[in-house]
Design an enzyme around this catalytic site. Structure first.
Site, PDB file in Angstrom:
ATOM      1  N   SER A   1      22.428 119.320  51.552  1.00 17.85           N
ATOM      2  CA  SER A   1      21.084 118.953  52.004  1.00 17.85           C
ATOM      3  C   SER A   1      21.096 117.636  52.775  1.00 17.85           C
ATOM      4  CB  SER A   1      20.144 118.845  50.808  1.00 17.85           C
ATOM      5  OG  SER A   1      20.677 117.930  49.862  1.00 17.85           O
ATOM      6  N   CYS A   2      22.169 117.363  53.527  1.00 17.43           N
ATOM      7  CA  CYS A   2      22.238 116.146  54.342  1.00 17.43           C
ATOM      8  C   CYS A   2      21.019 116.081  55.258  1.00 17.43           C
ATOM      9  CB  CYS A   2      23.512 116.145  55.177  1.00 17.43           C
ATOM     10  SG  CYS A   2      25.003 116.031  54.180  1.00 17.43           S
TER      11      CYS A   2
END
Lengths: 205, 148
Positions: free
Chosen positions: A114-115
């Site tokens: 989930s960067c």
């Protein structure tokens, strides 16, 4: 504007509850072991709930729309340009802003986790973290944008998906909507949405 | 679509043979350590598929040490060259930071999915650490043609 997404619905309430319980358990253990304090947790939560969010990215976008020199610097080095206006920090050490045009539309994802560019967008929405979005947006972005986000990208516009990594954080400089020539920077900033900077929406006046 | 690269000095097929010391000629040229300067913009490169180079566990979940299968063995164009960054395969395995050059590589949907399955007029970028890419001897137009 974010309509309810079926990609987000892939995460059932049971799954969400499991994740929440696991996070609470990890937090409790870390506090018990003295690895962090409740005050630190509360402060971080406070920062990302109240202080850091898409309103910061919106400010940067509005400035880029009204200041061509700033826009140039933003596209060359987003981290440095954001620092000029006091924006930066965790998860934004190496940011890259990509500009939407009639020729190409950009959308961001992190297929592995989930960067997300926290300093300009805050914490990612749940759907961004769900496997359904992460898997589908690289496979059929046009369809996902149309069906899940109500955003029909013209066939003549390339859809380019930026898969983020541990070091780099991409985000979208959306197109300035027509009819806003007389708007102030503040008025423009108010138009800019989180979704438009993720690339799953547009900006409208 | 798997691409062949120039033969290694001893004549081995470098795509299917793991790197050994001395194989440096098969990597992309080392870039000046200069942040965000796309020195090799437009270069073609192929994501490495060699055994042992994938699925390495890393405490950093986004280290891309765990390679997404959709990207392996594909040919793309270097879009951005970022200079050296911490190499998760090293730092994530209890070793030093072992900085490597990082590139943002652009792939067409046709290259990734095949002409039949690909959504038209689309592309995906993926960040690649230098040990994972080797030069590809092809041209962008050739890539399009063979994917079609």
């Amino acid at each position: 504007m974010t309509a309810p997404h079926t990609v987000a619905a892939a995460a059932t309430p049971e799954h969400q509850a499991q994740v929440a319980a696991r996070v609470k358990a990890v937090e409790a253990i870390m506090i018990e072991k003295g690895l962090m304090s409740t005050e630190a947790v509360d402060r971080v939560a406070e920062i990302y709930e109240n202080e850091v969010g898409p309103q910061l990215g919106a400010r940067v976008v509005a400035k880029a729309w009204t200041d061509p020199e700033f826009k140039k610097r933003l596209l060359e080095n987003a981290t440095a340009a954001c620092a000029e206006v006091g924006i930066g920090g965790l998860q934004g050490e190496e940011m890259v802003a990509v500009e939407d045009t009639d020729v190409v539309h950009h959308v961001i994802v992190c297929t592995l986790c989930s960067c997300y560019p926290w300093p300009v967008l805050g914490l990612p929405p749940n759907w961004y973290k769900q496997p359904a979005y992460r898997a589908r947006i690289v496979r059929e972005p046009r369809k996902v944008l149309r069906e899940e986000f109500g955003y029909a990208v013209p066939d003549t516009t390339e859809v380019r998906v930026w898969d983020s990594s541990s070091e780099l954080r991409y985000w979208v400089l959306p197109q300035c909507p027509a009819g806003t020539e007389d708007y102030t920077e503040e008025q423009l900033a108010a138009l800019v949405t989180r979704d438009s900077m993720v690339g799953v929406g547009t900006v409208s006046a | 679509m798997r691409r062949r690269v120039p033969a290694a000095p001893d004549g081995r097929d470098s795509v299917r043979t793991p790197f050994v010391a001395g194989d440096v000629g098969l990597l992309l040229p080392r870039l000046e350590v200069e942040h965000r300067r796309p020195v090799s913009q437009g270069d073609l490169a192929e994501v490495d598929t060699r055994p042992g180079r994938s699925h390495r566990p890393s405490p950093n979940p986004c280290g891309k040490a765990e390679w997404e299968t959709y990207i392996r063995g594909k040919t793309g164009v270097i879009e951005l060259a970022h200079g050296e960054m911490i190499y998760p395969d090293s730092a994530g395995n209890g070793q030093d930071e072992g900085p490597e050059h990082v590139y943002t590589v652009l792939f067409t949907n046709e290259e990734l999915r095949g002409a039949e399955a690909a959504e038209p007029n689309g592309s995906v970028t993926f960040d690649v650490w230098e040990p994972y890419i080797v030069p590809a001897v092809t041209t962008p137009s050739a890539t399009q043609e063979s994917a079609a």
